[in-house]
Design an enzyme around this catalytic site. Sequence first.
Site, PDB file in Angstrom:
ATOM      1  CB  THR A 185      56.609   9.236  79.303  1.00  0.00           C
ATOM      2  OG1 THR A 185      55.609  10.032  79.077  1.00  0.00           O
ATOM      3  CG2 THR A 185      56.518   8.447  80.571  1.00  0.00           C
ATOM      4  CD  GLU A 330      53.828   6.116  81.595  1.00  0.00           C
ATOM      5  OE1 GLU A 330      54.749   5.579  81.450  1.00  0.00           O
ATOM      6  OE2 GLU A 330      53.585   7.090  80.688  1.00  0.00           O
ATOM      7  CE  LYS A 438      41.726  -1.998  67.956  1.00  0.00           C
ATOM      8  NZ  LYS A 438      41.050  -1.227  68.896  1.00  0.00           N
ATOM      9  CD1 TRP A 443      41.896  -6.171  67.208  1.00  0.00           C
ATOM     10  CD2 TRP A 443      43.005  -6.024  69.244  1.00  0.00           C
ATOM     11  NE1 TRP A 443      41.375  -5.367  68.204  1.00  0.00           N
ATOM     12  CE2 TRP A 443      41.897  -5.233  69.454  1.00  0.00           C
ATOM     13  CE3 TRP A 443      44.013  -6.265  70.483  1.00  0.00           C
ATOM     14  CZ2 TRP A 443      41.468  -4.722  70.589  1.00  0.00           C
ATOM     15  CZ3 TRP A 443      43.622  -5.492  71.432  1.00  0.00           C
ATOM     16  CH2 TRP A 443      42.425  -4.598  71.582  1.00  0.00           C
TER      17      TRP A 443
END
Lengths: 538, 538
Positions: A185, A330, A438, A443
């Site tokens: 990755t 993944e 944040k 959020w």
Amino acid sequence: MLGNMMQQPLLISSILQHANQQYPEQEIVSRQIEGGIHRYHIKDLNSRAKRLANALLKMGASPIDRIASLAWNTYRHMELYYATSGVGAIMHTVNPRLFNEQVEYIINHAEDRILFIDLTFVEKLEALQDKLTSVEAVIILTDRANMPDTRLPNPICYEELIAAEDDDFEWPSFDENAAACLCYTSGTTGNPKGVLYSHRSTVLHAMASCMPNALNLSSDTVVMPVVPMYHVSAWGAPYAALMAGAKLVLPGNGMDGKSLYELIDSEQAELLLGVPTVWLTLIEYMDKIGKKLESVKTLGVGGAQAPLALAKAFEEKHDAYLMPLWGMTETSPLATFVTRNKKIDSLPLTDRYKMQTKAGKPVFGTEIEIFDDNLQTLPHDGTTYGNLKIRGPWVIDKYFKNDSTKDFVDGWFDTGDVATIDQDGYMQVVDRKKDVIKSGGEWISSIDLENAAIAHETVKEACVVGVPHPKWDERPLLFIVPVEGKQLTKEDILEFLTDKIAKWWMPDDVIFLAELPHTATGKLLKMSLREEYQHHLC
Amino acid sequence: MLGNMMQQPLLISSILQHANQQYPEQEIVSRQIEGGIHRYHIKDLNSRAKRLANALLKMGASPIDRIASLAWNTYRHMELYYATSGVGAIMHTVNPRLFNEQVEYIINHAEDRILFIDLTFVEKLEALQDKLTSVEAVIILTDRANMPDTRLPNPICYEELIAAEDDDFEWPSFDENAAACLCYTSGTTGNPKGVLYSHRSTVLHAMASCMPNALNLSSDTVVMPVVPMYHVSAWGAPYAALMAGAKLVLPGNGMDGKSLYELIDSEQAELLLGVPTVWLTLIEYMDKIGKKLESVKTLGVGGAQAPLALAKAFEEKHDAYLMPLWGMTETSPLATFVTRNKKIDSLPLTDRYKMQTKAGKPVFGTEIEIFDDNLQTLPHDGTTYGNLKIRGPWVIDKYFKNDSTKDFVDGWFDTGDVATIDQDGYMQVVDRKKDVIKSGGEWISSIDLENAAIAHETVKEACVVGVPHPKWDERPLLFIVPVEGKQLTKEDILEFLTDKIAKWWMPDDVIFLAELPHTATGKLLKMSLREEYQHHLC
């Protein structure tokens, strides 16, 4: 007490074996790197993969050996996939779009011993070869007539290599948990990290991919993975297509609109797989020539959220369904899908297009969940943001040669994404966790803000990062690259956003730049902006 | 080197968990034994299976315990399937159509400790109970209002049992090779033999079953397994349907044409699964009422070869595809399919109907081959007869509590069938090995001869066995049961066969009987005819 069933391991070679027994005459069509279209059948793939297997064993490939490729989607790359994993070695697909330093790092870190490359990457390898510490042999994926004049020492001609071998070969049997493929990755920080797939994970991933709730692959399907085989194994299509006996159409390095369309049309491809930019390229080309994609039923889209307009354009101009799918290196990668079904079809088109911007719901085998920072699960209401975690038999449980357990807690892999899950189980990625802003305990999605800003006709590119704020912890800063030759003010863009976002999401400032920083694979480098502007609001 | 992927076991509980997370509102509709239609959702199945799991654990069910059922296809049986395997016990489905002596043998051989029965089987159990050596508790699958007056000691009411429990339950995790389900085969000779499925084999079988090359199950599918859950787990439909999030329609004990049609029609079932006799019953009923099966697209047919006329009738009268599938108790059972595809659809209808009498080609995971008596593989030409063997992760490798290795040589299971495989991989069972007639070194299919004879309008039933012959080793004898009230001579039938079979296949004699010997499950007992007539030609 154990059951009394056969202990047949799930091996990649069993996919090729099945395909060769049941669909020997099914076609595999490739655009060749040397030019022209190549076509042969699964039985030919089988025979040539076996020749290659014999060659690999002579070169000393054994279960601990990594064999790397720098190659496009072609039949020769397919042969390499099956021969390498088939003999028990590890197929390491290297992404040639990475910077040279990253390619060097990856090949050395993986300790690749044999390297198979397409003609297009000879130059890249020449520039790198002195820095590669483990590579003993380089094979160029071409025939003698097309062998290049190169500074590479003793390059081997692929066609000569396999012509010298017999196609009599019995695939060995071994533990299904043996390593089969390796893929790195490329994050936006640090060195690339390796994901080491097993035979078991690859076969189970392919089985799930064939299901109607996923890619829906049968021996009738004509599937064209435009997503490269150097990028998470072209989302596993080389395995799933053969498992289903589907016709495989491989675009080689013909990634422009014209090449894609010609191959789609001549081979009557029904299911395409690719990232949003590829489909934007294709649809622009189709607009230009004013034709319809007659054969295409479904375009799987992943790697990034597809814009709503893309789903709309494919539906209205081409009668084709843009099917979002989501996963990561993944996760092998396929995990969730927005499959076309009766419920989706019953929605008003505008609602359906909205659904087509989501990441999807899991196919059997993967499980996703959203958590707060205290590891408590969060409601599936379509609005609550949470840390997205995933588990299942084709999900990573550690990185290659890396003992960090940071991302692996309680049996879940932490994706690093922030997501919502709705009542029907459809997940939507709202941001990367490190990019979410944040603000006062709530959020804000940097991606949603960027998407809102990009809708302004004078905005070419937009980027939002959170920077420290004395009262709210963090507040959003909006960076804009205007369309060339056009002017735009802070007031223009804030006014434009007023009815599109919640009031408390409104960026605290807008900064105009000539360009934004990117990684080699095109990801925004938000980190560098965050660093540079960390004192902007304090 | 091993891969770095999660080691999540393939467990049956993970199917229910996936279905409950992704398709909680999907319906499960059952015809109740008590009368009426019951409907609820996957989330209800999940909750009630968890209550039952808690109840089972209190009753002492643990990994070594066998829990048996004598029950039809209903939601309660579904709950039992998932709860039993889910807690790690073994779900033993007993076929209530067997003779009492066989049921007794099976339950005692399996050492079943808990027995769940439908109301319809109370009487059967009363007759048996004194002979059962291991059963400690009997639960009747009904509510208090419908509890029968019975001589069974302390029968437990199912609804009361689970009402007393909480639905808070976490499915345990364990080795995927653990035993999950047990099913006995009833041969024509000797005692029934047990096949002990594992969680792994069951989950892999379900994954393969969902594929478009197999049952093609998605969350859009409405599937109705008419094949009973006491017979090889209704071909795995209770698992595959939930894995796909399909709507499940369960016919209970309503196996007559009227009950079947009403449920098919009210629930708009698309995919039906059953044996040929059930579809004959259904089509006769449809003929009688003069209606069309509007919702049905596919009728999976297995358990015996379907007559060509059945495929033709469903196509021409109901626009529905009769899809042959083949397998055995020993193969979980699904192994091969004649899936509808472009190639099949392109055939002239008469050729297509012929294809629809074949057993099919393997889905990924199963491999079949035909061998001669010296274990050499035979050509796939559609005409060469060979011993059919099969292998794969959902194929048996030994019988339960039985160490015989007779049927398991070189990693293959010997099906005991004689079959052909054609150029496209389609297999056709031509006979049981013990029934095939070995005449002068060549093989004659008793089944093909019977099918040829049965086509005569005055023949009600036909049976062919091979008996010893001084010159040819064996020659065929034809037994005929004429249609009641009709007369037929040997000359009539031999004349009728003349242009339908090879000359050397012609039976050496024809014997007329009032009836033929059968087993409890309706199989012809050829052995007894062979014995009785062994000197007929010598």
